[in-house]
Write a protein that holds these residues in place. Structure first.
Motif, PDB file in Angstrom:
ATOM      1  N   ALA A   1       0.832  -1.213   0.000  1.00 27.56           N
ATOM      2  CA  ALA A   1       0.000   0.000   0.000  1.00 27.56           C
ATOM      3  C   ALA A   1       0.867   1.264   0.000  1.00 27.56           C
ATOM      4  N   ALA A   2       1.924   1.273   0.779  1.00 26.12           N
ATOM      5  CA  ALA A   2       2.816   2.442   0.825  1.00 26.12           C
ATOM      6  C   ALA A   2       3.540   2.615  -0.511  1.00 26.12           C
ATOM      7  N   ARG A   3       3.952   1.513  -1.117  1.00 28.86           N
ATOM      8  CA  ARG A   3       4.609   1.602  -2.432  1.00 28.86           C
ATOM      9  C   ARG A   3       3.653   2.179  -3.480  1.00 28.86           C
ATOM     10  N   GLU A   4       2.407   1.773  -3.424  1.00 29.38           N
ATOM     11  CA  GLU A   4       1.419   2.276  -4.381  1.00 29.38           C
ATOM     12  C   GLU A   4       1.164   3.769  -4.159  1.00 29.38           C
ATOM     13  N   ARG A   5       1.066   4.205  -2.905  1.00 30.54           N
ATOM     14  CA  ARG A   5       0.903   5.641  -2.628  1.00 30.54           C
ATOM     15  C   ARG A   5       2.113   6.416  -3.132  1.00 30.54           C
ATOM     16  N   TYR A   6       3.296   5.871  -2.903  1.00 33.75           N
ATOM     17  CA  TYR A   6       4.506   6.522  -3.394  1.00 33.75           C
ATOM     18  C   TYR A   6       4.481   6.591  -4.922  1.00 33.75           C
ATOM     19  N   ARG A   7       4.159   5.477  -5.576  1.00 33.60           N
ATOM     20  CA  ARG A   7       4.159   5.424  -7.036  1.00 33.60           C
ATOM     21  C   ARG A   7       3.236   6.488  -7.627  1.00 33.60           C
ATOM     22  N   ARG A   8       2.029   6.602  -7.059  1.00 31.61           N
ATOM     23  CA  ARG A   8       1.076   7.613  -7.558  1.00 31.61           C
ATOM     24  C   ARG A   8       1.593   9.028  -7.334  1.00 31.61           C
ATOM     25  N   ALA A   9       2.143   9.301  -6.147  1.00 31.85           N
ATOM     26  CA  ALA A   9       2.653  10.644  -5.843  1.00 31.85           C
ATOM     27  C   ALA A   9       3.860  10.974  -6.724  1.00 31.85           C
ATOM     28  N   ALA A  10       4.760  10.017  -6.915  1.00 32.50           N
ATOM     29  CA  ALA A  10       5.942  10.251  -7.759  1.00 32.50           C
ATOM     30  C   ALA A  10       5.524  10.477  -9.208  1.00 32.50           C
ATOM     31  N   ALA A  11       4.564   9.697  -9.695  1.00 36.28           N
ATOM     32  CA  ALA A  11       4.090   9.877 -11.069  1.00 36.28           C
ATOM     33  C   ALA A  11       3.470  11.257 -11.244  1.00 36.28           C
ATOM     34  N   SER A  12       2.706  11.691 -10.260  1.00 35.49           N
ATOM     35  CA  SER A  12       2.092  13.017 -10.314  1.00 35.49           C
ATOM     36  C   SER A  12       3.163  14.105 -10.304  1.00 35.49           C
ATOM     37  N   TYR A  13       4.131  13.976  -9.412  1.00 29.38           N
ATOM     38  CA  TYR A  13       5.222  14.955  -9.325  1.00 29.38           C
ATOM     39  C   TYR A  13       6.005  15.005 -10.637  1.00 29.38           C
ATOM     40  N   ASN A  14       6.353  13.835 -11.166  1.00 29.96           N
ATOM     41  CA  ASN A  14       7.141  13.787 -12.397  1.00 29.96           C
ATOM     42  C   ASN A  14       6.367  14.377 -13.575  1.00 29.96           C
ATOM     43  N   ALA A  15       5.065  14.080 -13.650  1.00 31.50           N
ATOM     44  CA  ALA A  15       4.250  14.636 -14.739  1.00 31.50           C
ATOM     45  C   ALA A  15       4.186  16.155 -14.641  1.00 31.50           C
ATOM     46  N   MET A  16       4.016  16.671 -13.435  1.00 30.62           N
ATOM     47  CA  MET A  16       3.967  18.120 -13.261  1.00 30.62           C
ATOM     48  C   MET A  16       5.315  18.761 -13.545  1.00 30.62           C
ATOM     49  N   SER A  17       6.383  18.100 -13.150  1.00 32.65           N
ATOM     50  CA  SER A  17       7.723  18.637 -13.415  1.00 32.65           C
ATOM     51  C   SER A  17       7.994  18.683 -14.913  1.00 32.65           C
ATOM     52  N   ASP A  18       7.576  17.622 -15.617  1.00 29.32           N
ATOM     53  CA  ASP A  18       7.794  17.574 -17.063  1.00 29.32           C
ATOM     54  C   ASP A  18       6.943  18.610 -17.790  1.00 29.32           C
ATOM     55  N   ALA A  19       5.774  18.933 -17.226  1.00 28.35           N
ATOM     56  CA  ALA A  19       4.873  19.892 -17.862  1.00 28.35           C
ATOM     57  C   ALA A  19       5.284  21.330 -17.592  1.00 28.35           C
ATOM     58  N   PHE A  20       6.076  21.539 -16.582  1.00 30.39           N
ATOM     59  CA  PHE A  20       6.495  22.896 -16.228  1.00 30.39           C
ATOM     60  C   PHE A  20       7.400  23.436 -17.332  1.00 30.39           C
ATOM     61  N   PRO A  21       7.191  24.677 -17.740  1.00 26.92           N
ATOM     62  CA  PRO A  21       7.989  25.220 -18.839  1.00 26.92           C
ATOM     63  C   PRO A  21       9.496  25.148 -18.603  1.00 26.92           C
ATOM     64  N   GLY A  22       9.928  25.265 -17.386  1.00 29.25           N
ATOM     65  CA  GLY A  22      11.361  25.237 -17.104  1.00 29.25           C
ATOM     66  C   GLY A  22      11.804  23.920 -16.520  1.00 29.25           C
ATOM     67  N   ALA A  23      11.329  22.787 -17.060  1.00 31.60           N
ATOM     68  CA  ALA A  23      11.654  21.467 -16.499  1.00 31.60           C
ATOM     69  C   ALA A  23      13.163  21.237 -16.445  1.00 31.60           C
ATOM     70  N   THR A  24      13.881  21.695 -17.446  1.00 25.36           N
ATOM     71  CA  THR A  24      15.338  21.536 -17.454  1.00 25.36           C
ATOM     72  C   THR A  24      15.964  22.330 -16.314  1.00 25.36           C
ATOM     73  N   VAL A  25      15.436  23.531 -16.081  1.00 27.23           N
ATOM     74  CA  VAL A  25      15.948  24.362 -14.991  1.00 27.23           C
ATOM     75  C   VAL A  25      15.654  23.698 -13.649  1.00 27.23           C
TER      76      VAL A  25
END
Length: 186
Positions: free
Chosen positions: A149-173
């Motif tokens: 259950a903790a791994r699944e919560r982590y997986r969802r939160a990490a996927a959300s964070y990574n998607a938002m980071s990739d969508a941010f205009p300054g992802a490289t920055v």
């Protein structure tokens, strides 16, 4: 009084900048929330592993050199516990994919060694009734669903964070400023 094109252009630019700033602020808050959620799930995993290590230490102390238990089983469990304990779970590991893989490997080896230890101890009548061995057995069985259950919560939160980071205009920055993507799974 007529409105000049310069005034309209300035007002439009100002409006776009304000809306962009509001959107970037909301995006930043959502990313921060996703990062906090992943850190909380990571902390939960660390706590489960720490409780497991305590139960393992207690069981290994009671098993000692018990007659009837293959000494190699206890030695393997001790070695796995030592390796896993040398790599404590702290949030800084989340930025190092190789460290996460090593952490997962050590915890997996420890889990396997502890299940073998419990199975071997249950074949020895004096150890089968031991509170510490039974406590470790219960801990191992209970922990598997809590870890999943903790791994699944982590997986969802990490996927959300990574998607938002990739969508941010300054992802490289962001990546250059020590905000790298989080490992996808634990």
């Amino acid at each position: 009084m007529p409105i000049s094109m310069k005034t309209v252009a300035t007002a439009t630019l100002l409006g776009v900048l304000v809306l962009g700033a509001v959107g970037a602020g909301r995006h930043h808050l959502a990313r921060a929330e996703a990062r906090e959620a992943s850190a909380a799930a990571w902390l939960e995993l660390a706590q489960i592993h720490a409780a497991r290590a305590q139960a393992a230490s207690a069981a290994l102390a009671s098993v000692g050199a018990a007659d009837g238990l293959d000494p190699a089983i206890a030695a393997r469990a001790r070695d796995a516990l030592t390796r896993a304990s040398k790599m404590p779970a702290h949030e800084q590991l989340l930025g190092d994919v190789r460290a996460i893989e090593r952490y997962k490997q050590y915890q997996g080896e420890l889990t396997g060694a502890l299940f073998v230890l419990v199975a071997g101890a249950q074949q020895v009548p004096a150890l089968a009734a031991s509170n510490t061995v039974q406590g470790l057995r219960s801990e191992l069985l209970r922990d598997e669903s809590a870890l999943a259950a903790a791994r699944e919560r982590y997986r969802r939160a990490a996927a959300s964070y990574n998607a938002m980071s990739d969508a941010f205009p300054g992802a490289t920055v962001l990546a250059a400023l020590a905000y790298p993507d989080l490992p996808a799974g634990l």
